[in-house]
Design a protein around this motif. Structure first.
Motif, PDB file in Angstrom:
ATOM      1  N   GLU A   4      72.789  48.968  59.498  1.00 13.15           N
ATOM      2  CA  GLU A   4      73.590  48.767  60.711  1.00 13.15           C
ATOM      3  C   GLU A   4      74.019  47.311  60.844  1.00 13.15           C
ATOM      4  N   ALA A   5      75.219  47.107  61.309  1.00 14.92           N
ATOM      5  CA  ALA A   5      75.704  45.738  61.526  1.00 14.92           C
ATOM      6  C   ALA A   5      75.657  45.410  63.002  1.00 14.92           C
ATOM      7  N   TYR A   6      75.051  44.292  63.346  1.00 10.03           N
ATOM      8  CA  TYR A   6      75.060  43.874  64.743  1.00 10.03           C
ATOM      9  C   TYR A   6      76.252  42.984  65.036  1.00 10.03           C
ATOM     10  N   LYS A   7      76.925  42.518  63.988  1.00 12.81           N
ATOM     11  CA  LYS A   7      78.088  41.659  64.192  1.00 12.81           C
ATOM     12  C   LYS A   7      78.891  41.662  62.902  1.00 12.81           C
ATOM     13  N   ASN A   8      80.065  41.067  62.939  1.00 12.54           N
ATOM     14  CA  ASN A   8      80.879  41.010  61.740  1.00 12.54           C
ATOM     15  C   ASN A   8      80.431  39.861  60.836  1.00 12.54           C
ATOM     16  N   ILE A   9      80.955  39.828  59.621  1.00 10.13           N
ATOM     17  CA  ILE A   9      80.662  38.686  58.751  1.00 10.13           C
ATOM     18  C   ILE A   9      81.438  37.484  59.265  1.00 10.13           C
ATOM     19  N   ASP A  10      80.744  36.376  59.450  1.00  8.12           N
ATOM     20  CA  ASP A  10      81.416  35.166  59.916  1.00  8.12           C
ATOM     21  C   ASP A  10      81.852  34.387  58.673  1.00  8.12           C
ATOM     22  N   VAL A  11      83.025  34.758  58.160  1.00  7.64           N
ATOM     23  CA  VAL A  11      83.465  34.205  56.873  1.00  7.64           C
ATOM     24  C   VAL A  11      83.655  32.695  56.948  1.00  7.64           C
ATOM     25  N   HIS A  12      84.090  32.217  58.116  1.00  6.20           N
ATOM     26  CA  HIS A  12      84.363  30.775  58.234  1.00  6.20           C
ATOM     27  C   HIS A  12      83.083  29.950  58.171  1.00  6.20           C
ATOM     28  N   ALA A  13      81.958  30.576  58.486  1.00  9.63           N
ATOM     29  CA  ALA A  13      80.689  29.836  58.437  1.00  9.63           C
ATOM     30  C   ALA A  13      80.222  29.645  56.994  1.00  9.63           C
ATOM     31  N   LEU A  14      80.717  30.468  56.071  1.00  7.89           N
ATOM     32  CA  LEU A  14      80.228  30.378  54.678  1.00  7.89           C
ATOM     33  C   LEU A  14      80.598  29.062  53.994  1.00  7.89           C
ATOM     34  N   PRO A  15      81.871  28.602  54.072  1.00  2.00           N
ATOM     35  CA  PRO A  15      82.134  27.274  53.494  1.00  2.00           C
ATOM     36  C   PRO A  15      81.357  26.158  54.200  1.00  2.00           C
ATOM     37  N   ASP A  16      81.093  26.345  55.514  1.00  2.00           N
ATOM     38  CA  ASP A  16      80.281  25.345  56.242  1.00  2.00           C
ATOM     39  C   ASP A  16      78.895  25.217  55.621  1.00  2.00           C
ATOM     40  N   VAL A  17      78.324  26.354  55.245  1.00  2.00           N
ATOM     41  CA  VAL A  17      77.002  26.332  54.600  1.00  2.00           C
ATOM     42  C   VAL A  17      77.056  25.408  53.387  1.00  2.00           C
ATOM     43  N   LEU A  18      78.113  25.538  52.597  1.00  2.00           N
ATOM     44  CA  LEU A  18      78.234  24.762  51.357  1.00  2.00           C
ATOM     45  C   LEU A  18      78.554  23.302  51.643  1.00  2.00           C
ATOM     46  N   ASP A  19      79.416  23.077  52.644  1.00  2.00           N
ATOM     47  CA  ASP A  19      79.830  21.701  52.950  1.00  2.00           C
ATOM     48  C   ASP A  19      78.705  20.909  53.601  1.00  2.00           C
ATOM     49  N   GLN A  20      77.828  21.608  54.332  1.00  2.00           N
ATOM     50  CA  GLN A  20      76.762  20.895  55.039  1.00  2.00           C
ATOM     51  C   GLN A  20      75.492  20.752  54.209  1.00  2.00           C
ATOM     52  N   THR A  21      75.537  21.274  52.991  1.00  2.00           N
ATOM     53  CA  THR A  21      74.385  21.122  52.101  1.00  2.00           C
ATOM     54  C   THR A  21      74.524  19.809  51.338  1.00  2.00           C
ATOM     55  N   SER A  22      73.429  19.071  51.246  1.00  2.00           N
ATOM     56  CA  SER A  22      73.444  17.885  50.385  1.00  2.00           C
ATOM     57  C   SER A  22      73.107  18.361  48.969  1.00  2.00           C
ATOM     58  N   TRP A  23      74.024  18.110  48.041  1.00  2.00           N
ATOM     59  CA  TRP A  23      73.883  18.615  46.663  1.00  2.00           C
ATOM     60  C   TRP A  23      73.209  17.593  45.755  1.00  2.00           C
ATOM     61  N   ASP A  24      72.572  16.565  46.326  1.00  2.00           N
ATOM     62  CA  ASP A  24      71.858  15.565  45.512  1.00  2.00           C
ATOM     63  C   ASP A  24      70.415  15.985  45.323  1.00  2.00           C
ATOM     64  N   GLY A  25      69.789  15.423  44.299  1.00  2.00           N
ATOM     65  CA  GLY A  25      68.354  15.658  44.133  1.00  2.00           C
ATOM     66  C   GLY A  25      68.071  16.716  43.090  1.00  2.00           C
ATOM     67  N   SER A  26      66.832  17.185  43.088  1.00  2.00           N
ATOM     68  CA  SER A  26      66.402  18.131  42.049  1.00  2.00           C
ATOM     69  C   SER A  26      66.981  19.519  42.312  1.00  2.00           C
ATOM     70  N   ALA A  27      66.916  20.349  41.290  1.00  2.00           N
ATOM     71  CA  ALA A  27      67.408  21.727  41.390  1.00  2.00           C
ATOM     72  C   ALA A  27      66.706  22.475  42.524  1.00  2.00           C
ATOM     73  N   THR A  28      65.383  22.261  42.657  1.00  2.00           N
ATOM     74  CA  THR A  28      64.645  22.982  43.701  1.00  2.00           C
ATOM     75  C   THR A  28      65.022  22.473  45.088  1.00  2.00           C
ATOM     76  N   ASP A  29      65.311  21.175  45.210  1.00  2.00           N
ATOM     77  CA  ASP A  29      65.760  20.629  46.500  1.00  2.00           C
ATOM     78  C   ASP A  29      67.075  21.269  46.928  1.00  2.00           C
ATOM     79  N   VAL A  30      68.038  21.290  46.001  1.00  2.00           N
ATOM     80  CA  VAL A  30      69.361  21.832  46.345  1.00  2.00           C
ATOM     81  C   VAL A  30      69.249  23.321  46.676  1.00  2.00           C
ATOM     82  N   ALA A  31      68.510  24.066  45.854  1.00  2.00           N
ATOM     83  CA  ALA A  31      68.362  25.508  46.091  1.00  2.00           C
ATOM     84  C   ALA A  31      67.687  25.764  47.441  1.00  2.00           C
TER      85      ALA A  31
END
Length: 293
Positions: A110-137
């Motif tokens: 069951e879906a309680y809401k729609n997919i918030d597609v615009h939030a998905l690039p935000d997830v990527l943009d707000q992640t710091s991609w520096d550091g070790s593989a485990t940090d980034v993941a």
């Protein structure tokens, strides 16, 4: 019924969650009158150190997730190339998880809401991609869960994303199955991953509801129980802060939790070196995804 214990999800219908508490019935009535038509309401009366009322609310009208409009071309067109590449893959992972879930449970999710597609690039943009593989993941998983862009299965999608990301560095890497019982040993895995998911849900709930929980504490409440029997011990969390402060402080705790999850996962999977390996940047990650296709 435990002393000083309140339900966060309504015991009669888990789609209802705690939204407001007050000792004065008149305040409860005025709160209910303020909700719009899309909100369904249940009220419970609790008697702990003092008597108070609790309003539980739910949005009306869920539909199966697979009925949700996956036609995302318009939203995707607005994204940068790298974000689009990663988001498309993430949604494929999500769909596959839903299909697997439907197979296991025999009913549509069951879906309680729609997919918030615009939030998905935000997830990527707000992640710091520096550091070790485990940090980034760990950060990617934490941010995806905090943004909660998917109608459900955000935690499982985040764990699948961790595996997918680490595989781009180590093609053999695999998180052991956490939802399928292969042999008696696999329970260990399931229990282990579930502990992180439960703690993640505790932190998310306190992060959203610290003020509400502070009131509950003043009424004598000591534990708040979420669905799936996840107890939140109010004595173990700092509640007395502004909501904006709680958002920041609990987001940091949440990120630390998921980084720890990834570090333990690579240890258990036999790839401890991923804690020292440099992580892939967003550009590199997107490039590797394109090369897969």
């Amino acid at each position: 019924y435990k002393m000083g214990h309140v339900y966060y999800h309504h015991p009669g219908d888990k789609q209802f969650s705690l939204d407001f508490v007050h000792p004065d019935p008149a305040q409860i009535v005025s709160q209910i009158v303020d909700y719009d038509d899309t909100v369904a309401v249940k009220v419970e009366h609790y008697e702990i150190d003092e008597s108070f009322y609790a309003i539980y609310t739910s949005r009306v009208g869920g539909e199966p997730v697979r009925e949700i409009d996956f036609d995302l071309n318009e939203s995707l067109a607005e994204m940068s190339d790298d974000n689009r590449t990663i988001v498309v893959r993430l949604l494929e992972i999500y769909r596959a998880l839903l299909a697997q879930n439907e197979q296991e449970e025999g009913v549509p999710v069951e879906a309680y809401k729609n997919i918030d597609v615009h939030a998905l690039p935000d997830v990527l943009d707000q992640t710091s991609w520096d550091g070790s593989a485990t940090d980034v993941a760990g950060r990617l998983a934490s941010n995806l869960i905090l943004k909660h862009p998917l109608p459900n299965a955000n935690h499982r999608t985040a764990i699948a994303l961790v595996q997918f990301y680490l595989r781009r560095l180590h093609s053999e890497f695999s998180l052991p199955e956490t939802s399928v019982e292969v042999d008696p040993e696999s329970y260990d895995w399931r229990a282990w991953a579930n502990e992180y998911i439960s703690e993640s849900k505790r932190l998310l709930t306190v992060r959203r509801k610290n003020v509400l929980f502070k009131h509950l504490y003043e009424f004598g409440v000591r534990t708040v129980e979420r669905k799936h029997a996840i107890d939140i011990d109010l004595t173990a969390h700092e509640l007395d802060m502004y909501p904006s402060e709680a958002k920041t402080i609990y987001a940091k705790k949440h990120e630390a939790l998921w980084t720890e999850f990834v570090e333990e996962a690579v240890e258990r999977a036999g790839y401890p070196e991923l804690k020292e390996t440099g992580g892939l940047s967003k550009v590199e990650f997107a490039e590797k995804i394109r090369n897969l296709d």
